[in-house]
Scaffold this motif. Structure first.
Motif, short mmCIF file in Angstrom:
data_model
loop_
_atom_site.label_atom_id
_atom_site.label_comp_id
_atom_site.label_asym_id
_atom_site.label_seq_id
_atom_site.Cartn_x
_atom_site.Cartn_y
_atom_site.Cartn_z
N SER A 22 0.83 -1.21 0.00
CA SER A 22 0.00 0.00 0.00
C SER A 22 0.86 1.26 0.00
O SER A 22 0.51 2.26 -0.63
CB SER A 22 -0.95 0.00 1.19
N GLU A 23 2.00 1.21 0.66
CA GLU A 23 2.91 2.36 0.67
C GLU A 23 3.55 2.55 -0.70
O GLU A 23 3.75 3.68 -1.16
CB GLU A 23 3.97 2.19 1.74
N ILE A 24 3.88 1.45 -1.35
CA ILE A 24 4.46 1.54 -2.70
C ILE A 24 3.42 2.08 -3.67
O ILE A 24 3.73 2.89 -4.54
CB ILE A 24 5.02 0.17 -3.15
N GLU A 25 2.17 1.66 -3.51
CA GLU A 25 1.10 2.17 -4.37
C GLU A 25 0.94 3.68 -4.18
O GLU A 25 0.84 4.43 -5.15
CB GLU A 25 -0.22 1.44 -4.08
N ASP A 26 0.91 4.14 -2.93
CA ASP A 26 0.80 5.58 -2.66
C ASP A 26 1.99 6.33 -3.27
O ASP A 26 1.82 7.42 -3.83
CB ASP A 26 0.74 5.85 -1.15
N PHE A 27 3.16 5.76 -3.15
CA PHE A 27 4.37 6.35 -3.72
C PHE A 27 4.23 6.48 -5.24
O PHE A 27 4.53 7.52 -5.82
CB PHE A 27 5.57 5.47 -3.37
N SER A 28 3.74 5.42 -5.89
CA SER A 28 3.61 5.45 -7.35
C SER A 28 2.59 6.50 -7.79
O SER A 28 2.78 7.17 -8.81
CB SER A 28 3.25 4.07 -7.91
N VAL A 29 1.52 6.67 -7.03
CA VAL A 29 0.50 7.68 -7.36
C VAL A 29 1.10 9.08 -7.27
O VAL A 29 0.94 9.91 -8.18
CB VAL A 29 -0.73 7.54 -6.44
N ALA A 30 1.82 9.35 -6.19
CA ALA A 30 2.44 10.67 -6.02
C ALA A 30 3.49 10.92 -7.10
O ALA A 30 3.58 12.02 -7.66
CB ALA A 30 3.07 10.78 -4.63
N LEU A 31 4.25 9.90 -7.41
CA LEU A 31 5.28 10.02 -8.45
C LEU A 31 4.65 10.26 -9.82
O LEU A 31 5.13 11.10 -10.59
CB LEU A 31 6.14 8.75 -8.46
N ARG A 32 3.57 9.57 -10.11
CA ARG A 32 2.87 9.76 -11.38
C ARG A 32 2.36 11.20 -11.50
O ARG A 32 2.49 11.83 -12.54
CB ARG A 32 1.72 8.77 -11.53
N LYS A 33 1.80 11.74 -10.42
CA LYS A 33 1.31 13.12 -10.44
C LYS A 33 2.45 14.10 -10.72
O LYS A 33 2.30 15.03 -11.51
CB LYS A 33 0.63 13.46 -9.12
N PHE A 34 3.59 13.87 -10.06
CA PHE A 34 4.76 14.71 -10.30
C PHE A 34 5.20 14.62 -11.76
O PHE A 34 5.47 15.63 -12.41
CB PHE A 34 5.91 14.30 -9.38
N ALA A 35 5.26 13.40 -12.27
CA ALA A 35 5.72 13.17 -13.64
C ALA A 35 4.77 13.81 -14.66
O ALA A 35 5.21 14.41 -15.64
CB ALA A 35 5.87 11.68 -13.91
N GLU A 36 3.48 13.69 -14.41
CA GLU A 36 2.50 14.29 -15.32
C GLU A 36 2.60 15.82 -15.29
O GLU A 36 2.56 16.47 -16.34
CB GLU A 36 1.09 13.84 -14.96
N LYS A 37 2.75 16.37 -14.10
CA LYS A 37 2.87 17.83 -13.95
C LYS A 37 4.10 18.36 -14.68
O LYS A 37 4.08 19.44 -15.26
CB LYS A 37 2.95 18.18 -12.47
N ASN A 38 5.17 17.57 -14.67
CA ASN A 38 6.43 17.98 -15.29
C ASN A 38 6.63 17.39 -16.68
O ASN A 38 7.71 17.52 -17.26
CB ASN A 38 7.61 17.63 -14.38
N ASP A 39 5.60 16.72 -17.19
CA ASP A 39 5.61 16.15 -18.54
C ASP A 39 6.82 15.23 -18.78
O ASP A 39 7.54 15.36 -19.77
CB ASP A 39 5.58 17.28 -19.58
N ILE A 40 7.02 14.28 -17.86
CA ILE A 40 8.11 13.31 -17.97
C ILE A 40 7.49 11.96 -18.31
O ILE A 40 7.09 11.19 -17.43
CB ILE A 40 8.92 13.22 -16.66
N VAL A 41 7.38 11.68 -19.58
CA VAL A 41 6.67 10.49 -20.06
C VAL A 41 7.26 9.20 -19.51
O VAL A 41 6.52 8.32 -19.06
CB VAL A 41 6.65 10.46 -21.61
N ASP A 42 8.58 9.07 -19.52
CA ASP A 42 9.21 7.84 -19.01
C ASP A 42 8.90 7.62 -17.53
O ASP A 42 8.70 6.49 -17.09
CB ASP A 42 10.73 7.88 -19.21
N LEU A 43 8.84 8.69 -16.78
CA LEU A 43 8.53 8.57 -15.35
C LEU A 43 7.06 8.24 -15.12
O LEU A 43 6.72 7.49 -14.21
CB LEU A 43 8.93 9.86 -14.63
N VAL A 44 6.18 8.78 -15.96
CA VAL A 44 4.76 8.40 -15.90
C VAL A 44 4.63 6.91 -16.16
O VAL A 44 3.93 6.19 -15.43
CB VAL A 44 3.91 9.20 -16.92
N ASN A 45 5.32 6.43 -17.18
CA ASN A 45 5.28 5.00 -17.51
C ASN A 45 5.83 4.15 -16.36
O ASN A 45 5.28 3.10 -16.03
CB ASN A 45 6.04 4.71 -18.79
#
Length: 154
Positions: free
Chosen positions: A100-123
């Motif tokens: 569950s902590e890894i899932e929360d981490f991935s959600v926060a990371l995805r939001k950061f990546a989307e905000k900064n338009d980092i496609v590889d990090l979103v993936n």
């Protein structure tokens, strides 16, 4: 439950109740008498999360394997931002690898990546989330461990 607790040879083994009962008093009584509690139907994810609280576990993926798997190229300012925002949380999660902590981490990371338009990090974040949600523990561990390498690599 009392008989199990009174039996010396097994009294220290955690008891996780699995029940279909939804009667409020019954549920509370079970929760108070057991170490863990799950209500049917139970997903693999929920079962793993509950059992992980009581079972010793280790990562089976070496950091070398994680490095080989993941290559995301980031410029230094983005790496610095990622380190500032995510490295401490990553290191805390890395110690116990709770889904569950890894899932929360991935959600926060995805939001950061989307905000900064980092496609590889979103993936990367999407794949990490997928491995958590499909109970692919080895792949999840490998993917998660790669994070440290691509934000710290110079």
């Amino acid at each position: 439950i009392e008989q199990l607790r009174a039996t010396e040879i097994i009294c220290n083994i955690p008891i996780v109740a699995l029940t279909a009962s939804t009667v409020r008093g019954s549920v509370e009584r079970i929760k108070n008498r057991c170490d863990g509690y799950l209500m049917k139907p139970v997903s693999k994810y929920e079962l793993f999360e509950e059992l992980a609280k009581f079972l010793p576990h280790q990562r089976q993926v070496t950091e070398i394997e994680a490095v080989q798997e993941e290559t995301i190229v980031l410029d230094e300012p983005l790496k610095a931002q990622l380190r500032a925002l995510f490295l401490i949380k990553y290191l805390q999660i890395k110690e116990f690898m709770i889904n569950s902590e890894i899932e929360d981490f991935s959600v926060a990371l995805r939001k950061f990546a989307e905000k900064n338009d980092i496609v590889d990090l979103v993936n990367y974040a999407n794949e990490l989330s997928h491995y958590v949600n499909t109970f692919k523990i080895d792949k999840m561990s490998s993917k998660f461990l790669a994070f440290e390498r691509f934000i710290c690599k110079t």
